[in-house]
Design a protein around this motif. Structure first.
Motif, PDB file in Angstrom:
ATOM      1  N   GLY A   1       0.755  -1.236   0.000  1.00 52.02           N
ATOM      2  CA  GLY A   1       0.000   0.000   0.000  1.00 52.02           C
ATOM      3  C   GLY A   1       0.788   1.290   0.000  1.00 52.02           C
ATOM      4  O   GLY A   1       0.215   2.359  -0.202  1.00 52.02           O
TER       5      GLY A   1
ATOM      6  N   GLU B   1      -5.559   4.709  -5.524  1.00 55.11           N
ATOM      7  CA  GLU B   1      -4.938   4.565  -4.203  1.00 55.11           C
ATOM      8  C   GLU B   1      -4.547   5.929  -3.619  1.00 55.11           C
ATOM      9  O   GLU B   1      -3.728   6.007  -2.706  1.00 55.11           O
ATOM     10  CB  GLU B   1      -3.683   3.686  -4.323  1.00 55.11           C
ATOM     11  CG  GLU B   1      -3.961   2.258  -4.729  1.00 55.11           C
ATOM     12  CD  GLU B   1      -4.711   1.485  -3.643  1.00 55.11           C
ATOM     13  OE1 GLU B   1      -4.479   1.753  -2.460  1.00 55.11           O
ATOM     14  OE2 GLU B   1      -5.546   0.625  -3.995  1.00 55.11           O
TER      15      GLU B   1
ATOM     16  N   TYR C   1       3.759   4.020  -1.383  1.00 56.72           N
ATOM     17  CA  TYR C   1       4.125   4.551  -2.690  1.00 56.72           C
ATOM     18  C   TYR C   1       5.340   5.459  -2.513  1.00 56.72           C
ATOM     19  O   TYR C   1       5.710   5.808  -1.378  1.00 56.72           O
ATOM     20  CB  TYR C   1       2.963   5.309  -3.320  1.00 56.72           C
ATOM     21  CG  TYR C   1       2.250   6.257  -2.388  1.00 56.72           C
ATOM     22  CD1 TYR C   1       2.695   7.571  -2.214  1.00 56.72           C
ATOM     23  CD2 TYR C   1       1.135   5.837  -1.663  1.00 56.72           C
ATOM     24  CE1 TYR C   1       2.056   8.441  -1.354  1.00 56.72           C
ATOM     25  CE2 TYR C   1       0.491   6.698  -0.799  1.00 56.72           C
ATOM     26  CZ  TYR C   1       0.948   8.004  -0.644  1.00 56.72           C
ATOM     27  OH  TYR C   1       0.304   8.854   0.222  1.00 56.72           O
TER      28      TYR C   1
END
Length: 1011
Positions: free
Chosen positions: A640, A960, A642
């Motif tokens: 999850g 996301e 980045y």
């Protein structure tokens, strides 16, 4: 063959044999393809001569391959003229003396039956049988005395005056007076002594020899009765099949992807060790056949498979020898060198059976492939390659022209020279009589070998003169021709055989895989199968690129090269000034997994402890340092995160256990520093942390993912050393076989403390380069046997790829590692990790993603990077684990080598001014830019924690985007918009003021900006 059988290099499905087409593996027997050939023999070739002239051999073949001017191009073979052969519709000659006396008996079994019948009839006349049996005509006896049987000089049967016919009913004259039996015997003995003294080798002596040998054979067959004699022959008959179809050891060859020879592997340990490459009869020049027949068996084309005079000579002189070509073939196949009568008789019986089963041309082909022509030169092909440097020429499909086809070709001029061909042929034909004693390459070991071989050649030439042989392009062999040949032969230069090797570390890596596959896990069995199997292996390596890499390593380690970086400033050389003496390089095709180059040391021939040239450092586990961090961050991206997530680079304490005493943080916690034993105190994003090799953020990332998840990700990317090497080492050191990963590995794993080979690290980066697909390293493209059967093919258009990461996650990492601007804080103006010195014709700079790594103790130095087409990994250090001097790190140690190699692999050369010889490598790779997949976009986030905000923009997965700021806002903040062009503009936090906000946990989440 399906690639699935080779996902792990050269593994086989249960119950399968080693082949590439769901068929039985073709054996290396002397009868390969024999069943596919016509009954009359090889196409266009004599199965057996219909007659014999002065040469006693088939007619001359018309042509040989034309060799072009210069060396290196493979000539195109010309069609060969057919020699005398069995004509269609004519039965093949068989029998005890096939070819000349086929009207006598058809085969040995008939002879046995007739001999048995004869003796039974004789027994009847002696009162041992019935009167009817005594009166029965002796058909066998009549056949043996048949007047149709050819007689006279040259037939081997002597002269016999014709018998006077008996006229029925006419009385015969009375018998004249005869001397006493004793006197007659005495006179006969005296006359025989006089006859032998005056004519020791006359026709009658030949008749006596032949008759004696035949008598010996008769006694052998009839010693236990006719039935037992026939049983003896029947017993030997299947043995012939076994011998003819047995596997003979053959040389295996390893080639690069362009069919440049890298190495020859052959048996060097067994009693009958040596080099052998089988050739077809059609490839053996007629002059070579003529010389061989003249030297060893002048009656070869007409005899029954054995030389009667030779057998008798062995009996009389007690020293073996005298065997014809067929008997020598039997001896070489059985490896029976014992001098005994029984061996000669057995050889004769087997030779007769072999001659009945196979045409003469096939027997001669077997002989040329089995006979020793030197101490380790087994077969004619090995001899011409070693003695005259006549090499085979093969294309990428293994269509080969063997070296023997160039027997009359001058290597320097590329022109045909019949006299040279005759000189080579007669020299070679003399060697099998005593190969060790005549082997000219052993002159320094056995002085006089060359002189003895040349003297033996004179015997062969004299035999050809005596037989009146005619050689194509030369004419009849005369004393004058022989003198010219001897003059040519006197100029021959011989040297000891040296088995050279190119790309040695790669070659032995491939051999290990093949041995494992052939032995099905039994390495010793696999080794024997490989060394004797006669495999021709086309590998993935490009020897021209390999040569460049070897020179690049030498250039960057051993020559002056100025580098200016942080605490390191100097011009080296690295080997002498900084104690960096060794290096390894792996180059891999990013799409297919093909290993294009593998160099395991800085000098294969060096025995220095800091180099250990023959140790393959590319396969040796080493600590990868910061080059392991992309795997940690890729795991976090999968979970999850980045690149825009903020992980401050501040001094942080990580407790060893939950029960650690936090009152003594210095001793009870793990608190890593950055390079230089300090902290940058940056509010860094993952992009900045990774590109500037910050340690604290990496440890925070592994604390987020968990150690087990990182190890699992590493294994999925092809890193098995943690499981297979590091974990067992931990269990052994702590004497506890039940320890788990959590017991043996700690957050420091994020900094590359587990030992991993360069090959596996390069393979892990291949996953990023190929958009998340893993393809295991591949070393072999094709395998053929020595007879041209295609056993294995690696289909590069359908590699055995496995999905490890989504294309989007893989691109997030590529986007970070290719961001040259983001590493400027640490690396300044050094662009070694980019291709900024190379501009394409359109002015663009090719993209490349890269990461360096250096261990805390300055013993291991790494750089790994990739383009969309290729992956290059480099390790630099010392084989004996000595530390460097002068603060050498990845950017100044391994990176210069990496830069030269990856640009050369992509097609450029010396853009950095290294002046490395470029060689003849031609790059097939032209994909210079990374492409963002769908599902990735750029979103602006705040610069405090990387959540919702507008401080800077970075890439993340579509959908996301962060939904909360995680901040107590003192001023409004807004969500950034996506950058539809998908191009990274770099981290803009240097020019953006940090918002005056404080972390909060009101949303229930722990702020990522603090430990």
């Amino acid at each position: 063959m399906s690639n699935s059988q080779w996902k792990q290099p050269f593994k086989h499905p249960e119950g399968s044999s080693y082949n590439g087409h769901q068929q039985e593996r073709v054996s290396g027997s002397l009868l390969r393809r024999y069943g596919e050939q016509s009954a009359g023999g090889a196409p266009g070739l004599p199965s057996q001569p219909s007659g014999s002239g002065l040469n006693g051999a088939p007619a001359r073949q018309a042509g040989y391959p034309t060799v072009p001017q210069g060396v290196g191009r493979a000539p195109t073979p010309l069609p060969l003229q057919a020699g005398p052969s069995d004509q269609e519709g004519q039965p093949r000659r068989t029998g005890l003396l096939s070819g000349r006396y086929n009207n006598w008996v058809s085969n040995v079994s008939h002879v046995v039956r007739r001999w048995s019948g004869k003796f039974a009839a004789v027994a009847g006349n002696m009162g041992l049988g019935s009167p009817s049996q005594a009166a029965r005509p002796l058909t066998s006896s009549q056949l043996l005395r048949s007047p149709a049987l050819p007689t006279g000089p040259g037939t081997g049967l002597g002269e016999r005056p014709p018998a006077s016919p008996v006229q029925p009913g006419v009385s015969q004259k009375g018998q004249p007076w005869r001397r006493s039996r004793t006197l007659r015997i005495s006179m006969l003995r005296r006359r025989r002594r006089q006859r032998l003294k005056s004519q020791q080798f006359g026709p009658r002596r030949v008749v006596t020899i032949v008759a004696s040998v035949l008598a010996v054979l008769i006694l052998i067959f009839l010693s236990t009765g006719g039935a037992s004699a026939y049983a003896y022959y029947q017993e030997q008959y299947p043995r012939v099949q076994q011998l003819a179809s047995q596997h003979v050891s053959q040389t295996s060859r390893i080639y690069d992807r362009n069919m440049n020879l890298l190495y020859q592997a052959y048996d060097t340990e067994s009693q009958y060790a040596g080099r052998r490459t089988p050739v077809a009869y059609k490839d053996i020049p007629m002059v070579m056949q003529q010389a061989m027949v003249a030297a060893e068996d002048p009656t070869f084309w007409s005899n029954a498979g054995f030389d009667p005079q030779g057998i008798l000579r062995a009996f009389i002189e007690h020293n073996g020898g005298g065997s014809g070509l067929t008997q020598q073939l039997i001896k070489n196949l059985t490896h029976d060198d014992q001098y005994s009568y029984s061996r000669k008789v057995t050889e004769a019986a087997l030779a007769i059976a072999l001659t009945q089963q196979y045409p003469k041309w096939k027997i001669l082909e077997m002989y040329f492939n089995v006979a020793p022509f030197g101490a380790q030169e087994l077969g004619i092909e090995a001899a011409v390659e070693d003695y005259f440097d006549l090499k085979p020429h093969c294309d990428v499909h293994f269509n080969c022209i063997p070296g023997i086809r160039y027997l009359d070709v001058n290597v320097k001029t590329g022109k045909h020279d019949p006299l040279l061909g005759l000189a080579r042929a007669t020299f070679l034909a003399g060697l099998p009589q005593n190969p060790d004693y005549y082997d000219p390459s052993l002159e320094k070991v056995i002085p006089g070998n060359t002189e003895r071989a040349l003297n033996r050649q004179k015997y062969v030439l004299n035999q050809m003169i005596k037989l009146g042989m005619v050689v194509d392009g030369v004419g009849q062999v005369t004393p004058e021709v022989a003198a010219k040949v001897e003059a040519i032969s006197a100029q021959f230069k011989f040297h000891p055989y040296v088995n050279t090797i190119r790309a040695p570390h790669f070659v032995f890596w491939v051999i290990t895989q093949i041995e494992d596959a052939l032995g099905h896990g039994d390495m010793q069995a696999g080794k024997v199968a490989f060394l004797t199997g006669g495999f021709n292996i086309r590998t993935t390596v490009d020897v021209n690129l390999e040569t460049f890499i070897e020179k690049a390593i030498d250039r960057h380690l051993n020559q002056v090269e100025c580098r200016y970086f942080s605490s390191y400033t100097g011009c080296g050389p690295l080997s002498t000034v900084n104690n960096v003496n060794d290096a390894a390089v792996v180059v891999m095709d990013a799409k297919t997994g093909e290993i294009l180059a593998m160099d395991g040391s800085s000098d294969w021939n060096s025995n220095k402890p800091e180099i250990k040239g023959q140790v393959n450092a590319a396969l040796s586990p080493r600590q990868p340092g910061s080059s392991f961090k992309p795997i940690v961050y890729a795991t976090a991206f999968q979970m999850g995160w980045y690149p825009g997530i903020v992980l401050p680079d501040l001094k942080t304490y990580f407790p060893y256990t939950l029960n650690s005493d936090l009152l003594d943080l210095e001793n009870n916690t793990y608190h890593p520093t950055d390079y230089g034993n300090t902290y940058h105190n940056w509010n860094s994003t993952i992009r900045e942390a990774l590109q500037n090799s910050l340690n604290v953020p990496a440890v925070k990332a592994i604390e987020f993912t968990g150690i087990q998840n990182v190890i699992t990700m590493a294994e999925r990317m092809g890193i098995t050393a943690i499981r297979d090497y590091d974990l067992p080492a931990c269990r052994q050191s702590k004497n506890n076989p039940k320890l788990t990963y959590e017991d043996c590995f700690f957050p420091s794993l994020a900094l590359g403390t587990a030992e991993v080979p360069l090959l596996q690290m390069t393979g892990a980066y291949q996953v990023f380069a190929d958009g998340g697909m893993r393809v295991p390293p591949q070393g072999v493209l094709d395998i053929w046997d020595n007879y041209g059967h295609h056993l294995y093919h690696y289909d590069t258009s359908h590699p055995p790829a496995t999905r490890v990461l989504s294309p989007q996650i893989a691109y997030l990492m590529t986007n970070v590692l290719s961001d040259e601007a983001s590493r400027a804080k640490e690396f300044g103006g050094d662009h070694t990790l980019s291709m900024w010195d190379w501009h394409l014709p359109n002015g663009q700079v090719p993209e490349v993603a890269a990461k360096t790594g250096t261990t805390d103790n300055f013993k291991d130095n790494w750089t790994i990077g990739y383009t969309p087409d290729v992956v290059v990994g480099v390790w630099a250090g010392n084989a004996n684990n000595e530390a460097f001097r002068g603060n050498v790190i990845g950017i100044t140690g391994a990176a210069p080598i990496w830069h030269s190699v990856i640009e050369r692999t992509m097609g450029a050369c010396n853009m950095d001014g290294a002046n490395i010889p470029c060689g003849s490598y031609k790059s097939p790779y032209h994909d210079y830019f990374f492409t963002a997949p769908s599902g990735v976009k750029k979103v602006c986030v705040n610069s405090v924690n990387g959540l919702q905000g507008s401080g800077y923009c970075d890439v993340m997965l579509d959908g996301e985007e962060p939904q909360q700021t995680g901040l107590v806002a003192s001023s409004s903040s807004s969500t950034g918009t996506s950058d539809t062009n998908g191009t990274n503009q770099g981290n803009g936090s240097d020019n953006t003021a940090t918002p005056t906000a404080t972390p909060t946990t009101d949303n229930g989440a722990t702020p990522t900006a603090t430990p």
